[in-house]
Design a protein around this motif. Structure first.
Motif, PDB file in Angstrom:
ATOM      1  N   LEU A   1       0.840  -1.176   0.000  1.00 46.07           N
ATOM      2  CA  LEU A   1       0.000   0.000   0.000  1.00 46.07           C
ATOM      3  C   LEU A   1       0.879   1.230   0.000  1.00 46.07           C
ATOM      4  O   LEU A   1       2.092   1.139   0.143  1.00 46.07           O
ATOM      5  N   PRO A   2       0.302   2.431  -0.171  1.00 46.55           N
ATOM      6  CA  PRO A   2       1.140   3.624  -0.291  1.00 46.55           C
ATOM      7  C   PRO A   2       2.141   3.799   0.835  1.00 46.55           C
ATOM      8  O   PRO A   2       3.218   4.360   0.628  1.00 46.55           O
ATOM      9  N   ALA A   3       1.804   3.335   2.020  1.00 45.68           N
ATOM     10  CA  ALA A   3       2.710   3.521   3.150  1.00 45.68           C
ATOM     11  C   ALA A   3       3.938   2.619   3.064  1.00 45.68           C
ATOM     12  O   ALA A   3       4.928   2.838   3.726  1.00 45.68           O
ATOM     13  N   LEU A   4       3.858   1.597   2.212  1.00 46.98           N
ATOM     14  CA  LEU A   4       4.980   0.672   2.093  1.00 46.98           C
ATOM     15  C   LEU A   4       5.897   1.117   0.972  1.00 46.98           C
ATOM     16  O   LEU A   4       5.518   1.842   0.065  1.00 46.98           O
ATOM     17  N   ALA A   5       7.105   0.663   1.003  1.00 44.62           N
ATOM     18  CA  ALA A   5       8.083   1.066  -0.002  1.00 44.62           C
ATOM     19  C   ALA A   5       7.802   0.373  -1.321  1.00 44.62           C
ATOM     20  O   ALA A   5       7.307  -0.741  -1.363  1.00 44.62           O
ATOM     21  N   LEU A   6       8.153   1.047  -2.391  1.00 44.66           N
ATOM     22  CA  LEU A   6       8.126   0.449  -3.717  1.00 44.66           C
ATOM     23  C   LEU A   6       9.463  -0.247  -3.912  1.00 44.66           C
ATOM     24  O   LEU A   6      10.516   0.381  -3.886  1.00 44.66           O
ATOM     25  N   VAL A   7       9.424  -1.553  -4.076  1.00 42.84           N
ATOM     26  CA  VAL A   7      10.655  -2.334  -4.093  1.00 42.84           C
ATOM     27  C   VAL A   7      11.057  -2.625  -5.530  1.00 42.84           C
ATOM     28  O   VAL A   7      10.282  -3.185  -6.284  1.00 42.84           O
ATOM     29  N   THR A   8      12.244  -2.214  -5.892  1.00 44.73           N
ATOM     30  CA  THR A   8      12.740  -2.507  -7.235  1.00 44.73           C
ATOM     31  C   THR A   8      13.332  -3.909  -7.244  1.00 44.73           C
ATOM     32  O   THR A   8      14.232  -4.195  -6.482  1.00 44.73           O
ATOM     33  N   ALA A   9      12.805  -4.765  -8.110  1.00 41.79           N
ATOM     34  CA  ALA A   9      13.295  -6.136  -8.191  1.00 41.79           C
ATOM     35  C   ALA A   9      14.417  -6.195  -9.209  1.00 41.79           C
ATOM     36  O   ALA A   9      15.476  -5.634  -8.958  1.00 41.79           O
ATOM     37  N   LEU A  10      14.173  -6.792 -10.331  1.00 34.90           N
ATOM     38  CA  LEU A  10      15.240  -7.006 -11.294  1.00 34.90           C
ATOM     39  C   LEU A  10      14.923  -6.284 -12.573  1.00 34.90           C
ATOM     40  O   LEU A  10      13.839  -6.414 -13.092  1.00 34.90           O
TER      41      LEU A  10
ATOM     42  N   ARG B   1      -4.415  -7.887  -0.950  1.00 33.41           N
ATOM     43  CA  ARG B   1      -3.997  -7.058   0.175  1.00 33.41           C
ATOM     44  C   ARG B   1      -2.740  -6.268  -0.170  1.00 33.41           C
ATOM     45  O   ARG B   1      -2.421  -5.291   0.492  1.00 33.41           O
ATOM     46  N   ARG B   2      -2.022  -6.707  -1.182  1.00 39.64           N
ATOM     47  CA  ARG B   2      -0.823  -6.011  -1.620  1.00 39.64           C
ATOM     48  C   ARG B   2      -0.963  -5.688  -3.102  1.00 39.64           C
ATOM     49  O   ARG B   2      -1.625  -6.384  -3.852  1.00 39.64           O
ATOM     50  N   GLY B   3      -0.320  -4.596  -3.516  1.00 39.09           N
ATOM     51  CA  GLY B   3      -0.292  -4.257  -4.930  1.00 39.09           C
ATOM     52  C   GLY B   3      -1.420  -3.365  -5.407  1.00 39.09           C
ATOM     53  O   GLY B   3      -1.532  -3.105  -6.605  1.00 39.09           O
ATOM     54  N   ASN B   4      -2.260  -2.853  -4.485  1.00 35.56           N
ATOM     55  CA  ASN B   4      -3.371  -1.985  -4.874  1.00 35.56           C
ATOM     56  C   ASN B   4      -3.307  -0.608  -4.206  1.00 35.56           C
ATOM     57  O   ASN B   4      -4.291  -0.134  -3.650  1.00 35.56           O
ATOM     58  N   PRO B   5      -2.163   0.070  -4.265  1.00 35.44           N
ATOM     59  CA  PRO B   5      -2.145   1.444  -3.756  1.00 35.44           C
ATOM     60  C   PRO B   5      -2.976   2.325  -4.679  1.00 35.44           C
ATOM     61  O   PRO B   5      -3.271   1.947  -5.812  1.00 35.44           O
ATOM     62  N   SER B   6      -3.359   3.493  -4.230  1.00 35.01           N
ATOM     63  CA  SER B   6      -4.111   4.393  -5.104  1.00 35.01           C
ATOM     64  C   SER B   6      -3.236   4.861  -6.261  1.00 35.01           C
ATOM     65  O   SER B   6      -3.735   5.091  -7.374  1.00 35.01           O
ATOM     66  N   SER B   7      -1.930   4.988  -5.996  1.00 39.16           N
ATOM     67  CA  SER B   7      -0.979   5.319  -7.055  1.00 39.16           C
ATOM     68  C   SER B   7       0.398   4.853  -6.611  1.00 39.16           C
ATOM     69  O   SER B   7       0.625   4.560  -5.432  1.00 39.16           O
TER      70      SER B   7
ATOM     71  N   HIS C   1      10.520 -16.427 -12.761  1.00 40.64           N
ATOM     72  CA  HIS C   1       9.765 -17.584 -12.294  1.00 40.64           C
ATOM     73  C   HIS C   1      10.059 -17.833 -10.821  1.00 40.64           C
ATOM     74  O   HIS C   1      11.212 -17.937 -10.392  1.00 40.64           O
ATOM     75  N   GLY C   2       9.009 -17.886  -9.994  1.00 36.95           N
ATOM     76  CA  GLY C   2       9.160 -18.126  -8.567  1.00 36.95           C
ATOM     77  C   GLY C   2       9.339 -16.871  -7.732  1.00 36.95           C
ATOM     78  O   GLY C   2       9.270 -16.939  -6.500  1.00 36.95           O
ATOM     79  N   ARG C   3       9.568 -15.725  -8.354  1.00 36.59           N
ATOM     80  CA  ARG C   3       9.729 -14.479  -7.595  1.00 36.59           C
ATOM     81  C   ARG C   3       8.356 -13.935  -7.196  1.00 36.59           C
ATOM     82  O   ARG C   3       7.353 -14.198  -7.865  1.00 36.59           O
ATOM     83  N   PRO C   4       8.292 -13.129  -6.145  1.00 39.14           N
ATOM     84  CA  PRO C   4       7.003 -12.574  -5.726  1.00 39.14           C
ATOM     85  C   PRO C   4       6.449 -11.600  -6.773  1.00 39.14           C
ATOM     86  O   PRO C   4       7.189 -10.801  -7.342  1.00 39.14           O
ATOM     87  N   THR C   5       5.158 -11.687  -7.013  1.00 42.37           N
ATOM     88  CA  THR C   5       4.484 -10.696  -7.836  1.00 42.37           C
ATOM     89  C   THR C   5       4.070  -9.521  -6.949  1.00 42.37           C
ATOM     90  O   THR C   5       4.248  -9.548  -5.730  1.00 42.37           O
ATOM     91  N   SER C   6       3.499  -8.498  -7.563  1.00 36.81           N
ATOM     92  CA  SER C   6       3.075  -7.330  -6.790  1.00 36.81           C
ATOM     93  C   SER C   6       1.992  -7.668  -5.776  1.00 36.81           C
ATOM     94  O   SER C   6       1.868  -7.012  -4.744  1.00 36.81           O
ATOM     95  N   SER C   7       1.195  -8.699  -6.063  1.00 41.33           N
ATOM     96  CA  SER C   7       0.152  -9.106  -5.129  1.00 41.33           C
ATOM     97  C   SER C   7       0.695  -9.982  -4.017  1.00 41.33           C
ATOM     98  O   SER C   7      -0.034 -10.326  -3.075  1.00 41.33           O
ATOM     99  N   GLY C   8       1.963 -10.362  -4.114  1.00 40.30           N
ATOM    100  CA  GLY C   8       2.581 -11.216  -3.104  1.00 40.30           C
ATOM    101  C   GLY C   8       2.617 -12.678  -3.492  1.00 40.30           C
ATOM    102  O   GLY C   8       3.340 -13.464  -2.881  1.00 40.30           O
ATOM    103  N   GLU C   9       1.872 -13.051  -4.520  1.00 41.49           N
ATOM    104  CA  GLU C   9       1.875 -14.438  -4.976  1.00 41.49           C
ATOM    105  C   GLU C   9       3.151 -14.711  -5.772  1.00 41.49           C
ATOM    106  O   GLU C   9       3.656 -13.827  -6.454  1.00 41.49           O
TER     107      GLU C   9
END
Length: 281
Positions: A19-28, A57-63, A94-102
């Motif tokens: 969510l907006p309060a959490l950091a935007l994590v740069t993966a690869l 629950r994850r990946g749906n910030p307003s922006s 493959h196998g890495r977390p998606t924005s939704s956490g899956e």
């Protein structure tokens, strides 16, 4: 997480996992290309089955912001439809977390999108060959100009775009949305024509003939002429299409996707951020 397809895919995927309060994590940030070829035998062949689900629950910030550009997440997926360029992503993610956490599974019928609320179900139709697939959107991306959706390997294989790496597609939300939203069109109703958007009315891409970019549609003729003059001053010759109340300015037709991408990039550099691909019947 955002990632790249094998050939011409979406380069530079970034995780949007909170969510907006959490950091935007740069993966690869990956160059196009997979470290090894995926196994066709492991890929699912059946479409994803749309069902009502709670919002992720994850990946749906307003922006959220990626590399200095801000993206808005839609309040509702209902009625969403778009045409543009699809890419795909595979082994490197493959196998890495998606924005939704899956975890991302390239052999399942999933996809990534920049603005749809997660999860979402969309029908993706390859306008170059007519093949379609229903996928579950559970990730964010692709963060590359002129790319509208990133498909899993399985979905890309089903619509026949793994070798080329990209394809011009039609995207439509289908089935029930997240439980706090109105439902989208039932999957079975997607064959019913709605204006020129019904599946039976979908155009087929003919490079060099019917692929254009619409720079804008204007009610004010003076504004249209000002934009036309600006384009011509930059060496871009627009076509005028007079539809009565609207004057449309289009560029094309394009004989290749590279030419389309190059022109879209030039238009965005000029500030025409609403320019969109058009495939005429």
């Amino acid at each position: 997480m955002h990632r790249a397809g094998r050939k011409g895919g979406g380069v530079g995927r970034v995780a949007v996992i909170g969510l907006p309060a959490l950091a935007l994590v740069t993966a690869l940030l990956a160059l196009a290309g997979c470290s090894s070829s995926p196994s066709v035998d492991r890929a699912e062949t059946a479409d994803a089955e749309p069902r009502a689900e709670p919002p992720a629950r994850r990946g749906n910030p307003s922006s959220y912001s990626v590399r200095g550009k801000r993206y808005q997440v839609r309040d509702s997926n209902s009625g969403y439809r778009e045409r543009g360029v699809a890419s795909w992503y595979g082994n490197k993610f493959h196998g890495r977390p998606t924005s939704s956490g899956e975890p991302y599974d390239m052999y399942k019928m999933t996809a990534a999108h920049k603005s749809l609320r997660l999860p979402a179900y969309v029908r993706v139709t390859n306008l170059e060959n007519g093949k379609s697939v229903v996928v579950r959107v559970n990730d964010r991306g692709p963060f590359v100009d002129n790319r509208v959706i990133d498909l899993s390997y399985a979905a890309a294989h089903k619509v026949g775009m793994t070798e080329k790496g990209t394809a011009l597609v039609d995207i439509e939300v289908v089935g029930p949305g997240p439980r706090d939203q109105a439902s989208a069109r039932p999957v079975g109703d997607s064959d019913a024509p709605v204006g020129n958007w019904g599946r039976s009315a979908l155009p087929k891409v003919r490079w060099g003939e019917n692929v254009f970019v619409q720079v804008g549609a204007f009610r004010d003729r003076e504004n249209a002429e000002a934009v036309r003059a600006r384009l011509e001053g930059a060496g871009i010759a627009p076509l005028r299409q007079d539809d009565g109340d609207l004057l449309r300015l289009r560029v094309g037709p394009f004989d290749s996707q590279r030419a389309l991408d190059d022109t879209m990039a030039r238009l965005r550099d000029m500030g025409f951020n609403d320019a969109e691909m058009v495939v005429k019947k």
